[in-house]
Design a protein around this motif. Structure first.
Motif, PDB file in Angstrom:
ATOM      1  N   ARG A 215      20.952 -13.990 -12.316  1.00  0.00           N
ATOM      2  CA  ARG A 215      20.973 -12.987 -13.391  1.00  0.00           C
ATOM      3  C   ARG A 215      19.551 -12.535 -13.726  1.00  0.00           C
ATOM      4  O   ARG A 215      19.289 -11.354 -13.910  1.00  0.00           O
ATOM      5  CB  ARG A 215      21.663 -13.558 -14.639  1.00  0.00           C
ATOM      6  N   GLU A 216      18.615 -13.499 -13.750  1.00  0.00           N
ATOM      7  CA  GLU A 216      17.222 -13.134 -14.035  1.00  0.00           C
ATOM      8  C   GLU A 216      16.704 -12.133 -12.997  1.00  0.00           C
ATOM      9  O   GLU A 216      16.086 -11.117 -13.350  1.00  0.00           O
ATOM     10  CB  GLU A 216      16.340 -14.386 -14.038  1.00  0.00           C
ATOM     11  N   ALA A 217      16.974 -12.409 -11.727  1.00  0.00           N
ATOM     12  CA  ALA A 217      16.506 -11.509 -10.672  1.00  0.00           C
ATOM     13  C   ALA A 217      17.139 -10.122 -10.835  1.00  0.00           C
ATOM     14  O   ALA A 217      16.507  -9.100 -10.574  1.00  0.00           O
ATOM     15  CB  ALA A 217      16.848 -12.084  -9.300  1.00  0.00           C
ATOM     16  N   SER A 218      18.382 -10.100 -11.307  1.00  0.00           N
ATOM     17  CA  SER A 218      19.077  -8.816 -11.416  1.00  0.00           C
ATOM     18  C   SER A 218      18.606  -8.000 -12.620  1.00  0.00           C
ATOM     19  O   SER A 218      18.828  -6.799 -12.690  1.00  0.00           O
ATOM     20  CB  SER A 218      20.587  -9.035 -11.505  1.00  0.00           C
ATOM     21  N   LEU A 219      17.932  -8.647 -13.573  1.00  0.00           N
ATOM     22  CA  LEU A 219      17.483  -7.924 -14.768  1.00  0.00           C
ATOM     23  C   LEU A 219      16.243  -7.085 -14.494  1.00  0.00           C
ATOM     24  O   LEU A 219      15.979  -6.102 -15.176  1.00  0.00           O
ATOM     25  CB  LEU A 219      17.151  -8.912 -15.902  1.00  0.00           C
ATOM     26  N   ARG A 270      18.941  -2.300  -3.509  1.00  0.00           N
ATOM     27  CA  ARG A 270      18.646  -3.052  -4.739  1.00  0.00           C
ATOM     28  C   ARG A 270      19.264  -4.441  -4.691  1.00  0.00           C
ATOM     29  O   ARG A 270      18.650  -5.425  -5.055  1.00  0.00           O
ATOM     30  CB  ARG A 270      19.186  -2.299  -5.975  1.00  0.00           C
ATOM     31  N   LEU A 271      20.507  -4.491  -4.273  1.00  0.00           N
ATOM     32  CA  LEU A 271      21.195  -5.780  -4.229  1.00  0.00           C
ATOM     33  C   LEU A 271      20.480  -6.744  -3.274  1.00  0.00           C
ATOM     34  O   LEU A 271      20.335  -7.933  -3.566  1.00  0.00           O
ATOM     35  CB  LEU A 271      22.653  -5.596  -3.811  1.00  0.00           C
ATOM     36  N   ARG A 277      14.981 -12.127  -4.099  1.00  0.00           N
ATOM     37  CA  ARG A 277      14.203 -12.691  -5.215  1.00  0.00           C
ATOM     38  C   ARG A 277      14.883 -13.956  -5.752  1.00  0.00           C
ATOM     39  O   ARG A 277      14.241 -14.964  -5.982  1.00  0.00           O
ATOM     40  CB  ARG A 277      14.112 -11.668  -6.351  1.00  0.00           C
ATOM     41  N   ALA A 278      16.192 -13.852  -5.934  1.00  0.00           N
ATOM     42  CA  ALA A 278      16.933 -15.006  -6.460  1.00  0.00           C
ATOM     43  C   ALA A 278      16.872 -16.167  -5.476  1.00  0.00           C
ATOM     44  O   ALA A 278      16.667 -17.312  -5.869  1.00  0.00           O
ATOM     45  CB  ALA A 278      18.378 -14.613  -6.740  1.00  0.00           C
ATOM     46  N   GLU A 283      15.806 -21.666  -3.864  1.00  0.00           N
ATOM     47  CA  GLU A 283      15.318 -22.614  -2.858  1.00  0.00           C
ATOM     48  C   GLU A 283      14.274 -23.536  -3.470  1.00  0.00           C
ATOM     49  O   GLU A 283      14.251 -24.737  -3.207  1.00  0.00           O
ATOM     50  CB  GLU A 283      14.762 -21.858  -1.643  1.00  0.00           C
ATOM     51  N   ALA A 284      13.424 -22.982  -4.351  1.00  0.00           N
ATOM     52  CA  ALA A 284      12.417 -23.814  -5.016  1.00  0.00           C
ATOM     53  C   ALA A 284      13.097 -24.830  -5.926  1.00  0.00           C
ATOM     54  O   ALA A 284      12.704 -26.001  -5.990  1.00  0.00           O
ATOM     55  CB  ALA A 284      11.449 -22.945  -5.808  1.00  0.00           C
TER      56      ALA A 284
END
Ligand SMILES: Nc1nc2c(ncn2[C@@H]2O[C@H](COP(=O)(O)OP(=O)(O)OP(=O)(O)O)[C@@H](O)[C@H]2O)c(=O)[nH]1
Ligand SMILES: [Mg+2]
Length: 318
Positions: A215-219, A270-271, A277-278, A283-284
């Motif tokens: 969700r953070e990446a999508s914002l 975009r997706l 990004r997510a 992975e981290a």
């Protein structure tokens, strides 16, 4: 969402030993949206346990982050920013914060240094004044965004806003006064043994952390009302047999077909960006390579629909 019964967590762990005078307990972070509550919790915990963004109403659940010290264990309960609710989701978040306030040992009221005190702050201050049994510490956040004179002015304004056990200026971004904030909050905890095992930084399940990272990446880069309309659910997450790889199947929900088109972007660009990004963040977090299958779905007007809210996990909190 969270089944919030902090009392259940107050069961001491069978700890071999802990120093005399050790303190443990809960501090709740409250304030308007976007004032830096989650960022400050992450800085105190030393790891990202809650997502953050420059969009208001980023946090939608209570998230617990644990600060381990030699003399204390401080469990921070980060809450959704308080504002006038406009949807059923908003009302649920509001009552979630209220139910949290009565369960903690100390409340930290966050007010940003760089914004004049507004109606939202006054409203929260009044609510907090009603919590007579719980000390409230006022934190003037984001001090790095203004000069010293402005910080002093804001400290004065905040002191006039209510009766506080303490007022502390702090900057999560600059690492300014983090220890002082922890000291002050720990000072309000009762004496008792640690409640979580050493080194545990949150009790969020991995699926939840993963959904939040998506969700953070999508914002990032979406505007207007769209951030409010996005919800993420991890449908399935399992290590792939014989491989050092975790398969994650997740759905990103929006409220309308037009929003679906925006999130997916031209030819899916975009997706794909959101996914990569997510994935890097996940992975981290998991310390493993990840295959992320991210689907965009429409859950019509889910913020206002009790059935949809239940499906998306927002029902167990009130
Ligand atoms: N310069 C600066 N920016 C900060 C600081 N703390 C937070 N921010 C920024 O302020 C924005 C909001 O931060 P969050 O931590 O998500 O705020 P929040 O209060 O948790 O917001 P909600 O969850 O929506 O209630 C983000 O863009 C952060 O990077 C700080 O100490 N200094
Ligand atoms: Mg937050």
């Amino acid at each position: 969402m969270d089944d919030l019964d902090l009392e259940k967590l107050r069961v001491p762990l069978p700890m071999p030993s802990y120093p005399e005078g050790f303190r443990s307990g809960f501090a709740c972070f409250v304030g308007r949206p976007n004032v830096g509550k989650s960022t400050l919790m992450n800085a105190l915990v030393g790891q990202k346990v809650a997502i953050t963004s420059n969009r208001p109403q980023t946090t939608r659940r209570t998230v617990r982050g644990i600060v381990h010290r030699d003399d204390a264990q401080l469990i921070i309960v980060d809450t959704p920013g308080l504002h006038k609710p406009r949807t059923l989701l908003g009302e649920r978040l509001d009552s979630l914060v209220r139910s949290t306030l009565v369960e903690v040992d100390v409340i930290a009221f966050c007010i940003p240094a760089g914004e004049p005190i507004g109606r939202g702050d006054t409203y929260i201050a009044r609510e907090l004044a009603a919590q007579r049994d719980t000390p409230v510490v006022a934190l003037v956040t984001k001090t790095d965004t203004v000069d010293r004179a402005r910080v002093s002015e804001q400290l004065l304004a905040v002191s006039r806003l209510g009766e506080w056990a303490d007022i502390v200026p702090v900057s999560a971004a600059a690492g300014f006064q983090l220890d002082t904030v922890a000291d002050v909050l720990c000072g309000h905890l009762p004496e008792g043994p640690p409640l979580y095992p050493d080194g545990e930084l949150t009790d969020e399940p991995d699926e939840m952390l993963v959904a939040e990272l998506i969700r953070e990446a999508s914002l990032e880069g979406v505007r207007d009302e769209l951030p409010h309309s996005i919800a993420v659910v991890v449908e399935e997450m399992a290590p792939r047999e014989g491989r050092d790889l975790i398969d994650i199947y997740a759905s990103l929900y929006v409220e309308r077909p037009s929003q679906k088109a925006i999130v997916i972007g031209s030819k899916g660009a975009r997706l794909r960006e959101v996914g990569s990004r997510a994935r890097a963040q996940i992975e981290a977090l998991l310390g493993s390579r990840v295959y992320l299958d991210l689907r965009v779905r429409v859950a019509k007007d889910w913020q206002r629909d009790p059935k949809q809210l239940r499906r998306l996990g927002f029902d167990q909190q009130v």
